[in-house]
Design an enzyme around this catalytic site. Structure first.
Site, PDB file in Angstrom:
ATOM      1  N   HIS A   1      -9.515  -7.096  -0.328  1.00 53.54           N
ATOM      2  CA  HIS A   1      -8.315  -6.263  -0.319  1.00 53.54           C
ATOM      3  C   HIS A   1      -7.436  -6.676   0.840  1.00 53.54           C
ATOM      4  CE1 HIS A   1      -5.716  -2.803  -0.977  1.00 53.54           C
ATOM      5  NE2 HIS A   1      -5.648  -2.717   0.336  1.00 53.54           N
TER       6      HIS A   1
ATOM      7  N   ASP B   1      -6.703  10.014  -5.332  1.00 53.89           N
ATOM      8  CA  ASP B   1      -5.936   9.054  -4.535  1.00 53.89           C
ATOM      9  C   ASP B   1      -4.614   8.728  -5.195  1.00 53.89           C
ATOM     10  OD1 ASP B   1      -5.523   6.926  -2.472  1.00 53.89           O
ATOM     11  OD2 ASP B   1      -5.577   5.688  -4.277  1.00 53.89           O
TER      12      ASP B   1
ATOM     13  N   ARG C   1       2.354  10.822  -0.542  1.00 55.96           N
ATOM     14  CA  ARG C   1       2.549  10.245   0.787  1.00 55.96           C
ATOM     15  C   ARG C   1       3.783   9.369   0.823  1.00 55.96           C
ATOM     16  NH1 ARG C   1      -2.200   6.817   1.132  1.00 55.96           N
ATOM     17  NH2 ARG C   1      -1.258   6.039   3.047  1.00 55.96           N
TER      18      ARG C   1
ATOM     19  N   SER D   1      -7.660   5.948   1.148  1.00 55.25           N
ATOM     20  CA  SER D   1      -7.024   5.538  -0.098  1.00 55.25           C
ATOM     21  C   SER D   1      -7.576   4.193  -0.571  1.00 55.25           C
ATOM     22  CB  SER D   1      -5.510   5.441   0.108  1.00 55.25           C
ATOM     23  OG  SER D   1      -4.873   4.899  -1.032  1.00 55.25           O
TER      24      SER D   1
ATOM     25  N   LYS E   1     -10.972   3.646  -3.763  1.00 54.27           N
ATOM     26  CA  LYS E   1     -10.856   2.841  -4.979  1.00 54.27           C
ATOM     27  C   LYS E   1     -11.841   1.672  -4.964  1.00 54.27           C
ATOM     28  CE  LYS E   1      -6.352   2.099  -4.712  1.00 54.27           C
ATOM     29  NZ  LYS E   1      -5.847   2.979  -3.648  1.00 54.27           N
TER      30      LYS E   1
END
Length: 423
Positions: A82, A161, A168, A183, A187
Site C-alpha cells: 500500500h 471505513d 472525513r 482506514s 481494508k
C-alpha cells in the site's frame, strides 16, 4: 450508549473505552449515529489524538463492520503493498506482476485519485476493457490462477471505513493519523493478506508533508498489522518531486510498461525493486532477485496475464491527448526544484484529477516531464509537456506547472528516494 458522551470524552482529551468504540462504529455504519455527530468525533480525534490501544480497537471495529476474505485456498504466500499516494506514483502497476512472477500472490486492492494525487484504478481503466470490479470469488480465483489481482475493494469489506472516509474528506479531518492508519489497515487486514509492505510518503506531493508525521503514521500502521497477525513493514520515501516522468493515467501505464520491459526511469525502477524485495522477504520467498524477472521478461508476461484476466487488452493502443503545450526553460542552469504538488495540481487541472470521488477523469490528460531535478538545461529547452482533451484546460495548468520549476546556477545535492525502513 450515548453518542454525545462519546464525543465529549474525546473532546475533553479522554480515551474511549472498547465498548464506546465498538458501539459508535457499529451505530454509525447502521445510520444510528448521524454524519454531523461522527464529524464532531472525527474532529475531536484529529485535535486530541488516540492511544495505541484506541487505534487498535477502532481498526478492529471497522474490520468487524463487514466481511473478511479467506485466502487460505491460495497456494502461494500472499503479500500486498500500500502506498499513501503521490504524484507519478505508478509503482503498483509494474510491482504487482513483478512480485507475482517471483512466486507470491498479490491481492492488490487499490483506489482512485483525489485532488492532486493519482489513483491506480484510474490508470488501469485507461486500458481498453479492463475491469476494476471483481467479485470475491473472482478475486480469489485470479490469485490462484494468475497470482495477482488489482481491483477495487468489495462493498462488503470494512463498510464503516467507506462511510467514514467520505465524511472525513468533506470535514477537514483527512489528516488525522489515527483515522488514516485505521482506514488503510482495516481494508488491508480484511482482504486477508498474510504480509503487507507500506510505502509511506512524505514531502510536498504527499499527504504527510513532514518526515516526522510520515514516521508516526508508518509506525502506527506497522503496529496495527502486527497486532492482527499480518507481517508488516514500511519504507519512508520522498515525494517532494514526482516519481518518474509521467503524471497522468495512460502515460503512467506507458511508463510502467517501459519498466516491465527492462527500462524506464531510474527512480521508478529503484522503488519498484526496493518494494519487491521487501514484499518477497515478508512473504518468506528467499533466493529470488526481482531484477532478474524484469530482465528476462517474466514480469511482462505476468502483466499481460493479469490485464487479460480482468478483461483488458494488453496490446491495445492507449488513449492519447489531442491538445498539448510545452513549458520551456527561461535560462541556462540546473533544475533545482521540481515540486511534486505543483505538477500534481497541473495534471489535475488538465483533467487527470478529480475534486470529488464521483467526478470523471480524462484517461489521456497529464504532465510529461522532459527534465528531472538535477538536470542541466539551456534557455529554450522543453521542461515538460502538458496534455489535455480540451485546449481550455491548458492555461490554468500552465501557470501552476511553470511555477513548480526552479532553475539555478548550481546543481542541487542528490537526495535519497528511500529514507528509512520500519518493521
Amino acid at each position: 450508549m450515548n453518542v454525545i458522551d462519546v464525543i465529549r470524552t474525546k473532546r475533553d482529551g479522554g480515551p474511549l473505552t472498547d465498548d464506546q468504540i465498538d458501539w459508535v462504529i457499529d451505530a454509525y455504519t447502521k445510520g444510528v449515529v448521524a454524519d454531523e455527530q461522527m464529524s464532531a468525533l472525527a474532529m475531536a480525534i484529529l485535535l486530541r489524538g488516540m492511544t495505541g490501544a484506541e487505534i487498535a480497537r477502532w481498526t478492529a471495529a471497522m474490520i468487524a463492520s463487514g466481511e473478511r476474505l479467506d485466502l487460505s485456498t491460495v497456494d502461494r504466500p500472499t503479500v500486498d503493498k500500500h502506498s499513501t499516494g503521490g504524484v507519478g506514483d505508478k509503482i503498483t502497476l509494474p510491482l504487482t506482476p513483478l512480485v507475482a512472477a517471483c512466486g507470491a500472490a498479490v491481492p492488490q486492492l487499490s483506489g482512485r485519485g483525489l485532488g492532486h494525487t493519482g489513483g491506480t484504478l484510474d490508470k488501469l481503466e485507461s486500458i481498453p476493457g479492463f475491469r476494476t470490479k471483481l467479485s470475491n470469488d473472482e478475486f480469489v480465483r485470479q490469485l490462484q490462477t494468475v497470482g495477482a489481482a488489482i481491483c477495487a475493494a468489495g462493498e462488503g469489506l470494512a463498510p464503516a471505513d467507506r462511510k467514514l472516509y467520505a465524511l472525513r474528506d468533506v470535514t477537514g479531518t483527512v489528516e488525522a493519523i489515527p483515522l488514516i492508519a485505521s482506514s488503510i489497515m482495516s481494508k488491508k487486514i480484511a482482504e486477508g493478506t498474510a504480509a503487507l509492505v507500506l510505502d509511506v510518503k512524505f514531502g510536498s506531493g504527499a499527504f504527510m508533508k513532514k518526515i516526522e508525521d510520515a514516521r508516526e503514521l508508518a509506525r502506527t500502521m506497522v503496529d496495527l498489522g502486527k497486532a492482527h497477525g499480518v507481517v508488516t513493514r514500511a519504507l519512508l520515501t520522498d515525494m517532494n518531486t514526482p516519481l518518474g516522468l509521467a503524471a497522468g493515467h495512460s502515460i503512467e501505464v506507458e511508463e510502467s510498461l517501459e519498466v516491465l520491459a527492462g527500462g524506464g526511469p531510474a527512480d521508478v525502477v529503484e522503488l519498484t525493486l526496493a518494494l519487491a524485495r521487501e514484499m518477497l522477504a515478508a512473504a518468506g520467498i528467499d533466493g529470488v532477485d526481482p531484477a532478474d524477472a524484469l530482465r528476462d521478461g517474466r514480469a511482462m508476461d505476468a502483466w499481460r496475464e493479469l490485464i487479460t484476466a480482468q478483461g483488458g487488452d494488453p496490446s491495445a493502443k492507449l488513449p492519447q491527448a489531442p491538445e498539448t503545450e510545452v513549458v520551456r526553460a527561461d535560462r541556462d542552469g540546473y533544475v533545482t526544484t521540481l515540486d511534486a504538488y505543483g505538477i500534481g495540481v497541473a495534471a489535475w487541472r488538465l483533467g487527470a484529477g478529480r475534486a470529488r470521488k464521483e467526478d470523471p477523469v480524462s484517461a489521456s490528460a497529464g504532465v510529461m516531464l522532459r527534465k528531472k531535478q538535477g538536470d542541466a538545461v539551456r534557455a529554450g529547452d522543453v521542461l515538460m509537456e502538458l496534455r489535455a482533451d480540451e485546449a481550455g484546460r491548458i492555461p490554468s495548468a500552465l501557470e501552476v506547472a511553470a511555477s513548480a520549476v526552479t532553475i539555478s546556477d548550481t546543481a542541487p545535492d542528490a537526495s535519497p528516494l528511500v529514507l528509512e525502513r520500519l518493521d
